[in-house]
Design an enzyme around this catalytic site. Structure first.
Site, PDB file in Angstrom:
ATOM      1  N   TYR A 226      -4.466   3.613   8.022  1.00  0.00           N
ATOM      2  CA  TYR A 226      -4.936   2.306   7.554  1.00  0.00           C
ATOM      3  C   TYR A 226      -3.796   1.458   7.011  1.00  0.00           C
ATOM      4  CZ  TYR A 226      -6.845  -1.165   4.368  1.00  0.00           C
ATOM      5  OH  TYR A 226      -7.094  -2.333   3.700  1.00  0.00           O
TER       6      TYR A 226
ATOM      7  N   HIS B 161       0.857  -1.181   0.000  1.00  0.00           N
ATOM      8  CA  HIS B 161       0.000   0.000   0.000  1.00  0.00           C
ATOM      9  C   HIS B 161       0.891   1.228   0.000  1.00  0.00           C
ATOM     10  CE1 HIS B 161      -3.537  -2.441   0.788  1.00  0.00           C
ATOM     11  NE2 HIS B 161      -2.960  -2.971   1.855  1.00  0.00           N
TER      12      HIS B 161
ATOM     13  N   SER C  13      22.200   6.765  55.846  1.00  0.00           N
ATOM     14  CA  SER C  13      22.129   6.617  54.393  1.00  0.00           C
ATOM     15  C   SER C  13      23.040   5.478  53.943  1.00  0.00           C
ATOM     16  CB  SER C  13      22.561   7.929  53.728  1.00  0.00           C
ATOM     17  OG  SER C  13      22.523   7.824  52.329  1.00  0.00           O
TER      18      SER C  13
END
Length: 349
Positions: free
Chosen positions: A105, A61, A222
């Site tokens: 499409y 296409h 930490s």
């Protein structure tokens, strides 16, 4: 009866071609279309898509946009020849009235190539449904906005902020599920009280868990691994720095909450009892955010560092927080880390 070639005439800016049972590679077909004997009007954009048709043969296409309206009178103008064997292919030829619809499409299978700059068409003003259908099926936010701008300029200008917000929401991808970088088994120095809490909660099925499970408050320096350990236990909500109950980051299907580095004075003003107390069916009321219904009923792992402004233990030991401390000790366990939760130096969070 086939059309008389002498009666053929194609006058269009946008052309839709379909080559049935055509096995020419799409990129080679694109080059062939570019080098056709175009006159003054030439292609500005070409997209070629391959479709595996139900008849077992591939179809090609093609969408072609031209610099002006064509005036093609040769019915064989778009015929192409296979580059490696003597096979000719003649397409079905149509004017592409709605290029957005054709573009979407032909590329529904995702197997395509293109060249040039696509010119957005918004469809006709009389049919706004087509405009928004094409926008929803666009490839990205900017393409969708361009379609709406072309097809419904009044709405685009008057309601731009709402239109953009809605389009961005439609095209937002769900975040990837968080994957722990370290296996739970790599945490070999977890205090017994933390392990017992996790085993008691995660070792039961959802139906066998307490109506309002106990939470834990873990305080430690930490880079002791507390965040990675907490996040490796299972599906959870991760609340760091502030509370955010937006559905993109907070799920009512999580098994527990991880509250990381959220200052205790901030949580006190918001949802301390709801989150730490595993309360059910409550509504958030965070500033600047819309109220959100929270399913609840899950515990929280609160992670904090020692020190003023960070430590939940120090915060609760203040005289003005005596009643909150009494409540919290009934709804959560307190754990202070004396060492990292792992043996190696790999985990440092």
């Amino acid at each position: 009866m086939p059309r008389n070639p002498k009666s053929f005439r194609l006058a269009a800016r946008n052309i839709f071609l379909t080559y049935p049972q055509c096995d020419i590679p799409k990129d080679e077909a694109l080059q062939m279309l570019q080098t056709l004997s175009w006159s003054v009007v030439k292609p500005t954009y070409i997209r070629v898509a391959r479709e595996e048709h139900s008849d077992g043969f591939p179809h090609l296409h093609c969408l072609i946009q031209l610099s002006g309206k064509s005036n093609i009178k040769d019915a064989r103008f778009f015929d192409i020849t296979h580059p490696r064997r003597s096979a000719n292919f003649h397409p079905n030829i149509q004017a592409a009235k709605d290029t957005n619809a054709v573009k979407n499409y032909i590329t529904k299978d995702g197997d395509y190539c293109e060249s040039g700059q696509y010119k957005v068409s918004g469809g006709t003003k009389a049919n706004k449904d087509d405009v928004y259908h094409n926008a929803v099926n666009a490839g990205c936010v900017e393409e969708a906005l361009a379609i709406i701008r072309a097809g419904d300029p009044k709405t685009f200008i008057v309601s731009y902020h709402n239109v953009r917000a809605n389009i961005e929401r439609l095209f937002t991808k769900a975040p990837e599920p968080w994957a722990p970088p370290f296996q739970l088994s790599s945490f070999t120095n977890v205090p017994d009280e933390m392990s017992s809490w996790a085993d008691d909660y995660f070792g039961r099925s959802a139906a066998a868990r307490a109506e309002r499970p106990i939470s834990i408050i873990v305080e430690g320096d930490s880079r002791t691994g507390k965040t990675m350990w907490a996040r490796a236990l299972g599906p959870h909500n991760y609340l760091s720095g502030h509370l955010d109950f937006n559905s993109k980051v907070f799920s009512n299907n999580a098994e527990y909450n991880v509250i990381d580095d959220i200052a205790p004075h901030y949580l006190k003003l918001k949802h301390w009892k709801e989150l730490i107390g595993a309360q059910r069916d409550w509504q958030s009321n965070c500033k600047y955010g819309k109220p959100v219904q929270i399913k609840g009923g899950i515990p929280s792992i609160v992670l904090c560092n020692p020190g003023e402004g960070s430590s939940y233990i120090s915060f609760l030991n203040k005289e003005e927080n005596a009643s909150l401390r009494a409540w919290t000790t009934k709804n959560a366990k307190f754990i202070t880390l004396e060492a990292p939760l792992y043996q190696s130096t790999a985990q440092d969070c």
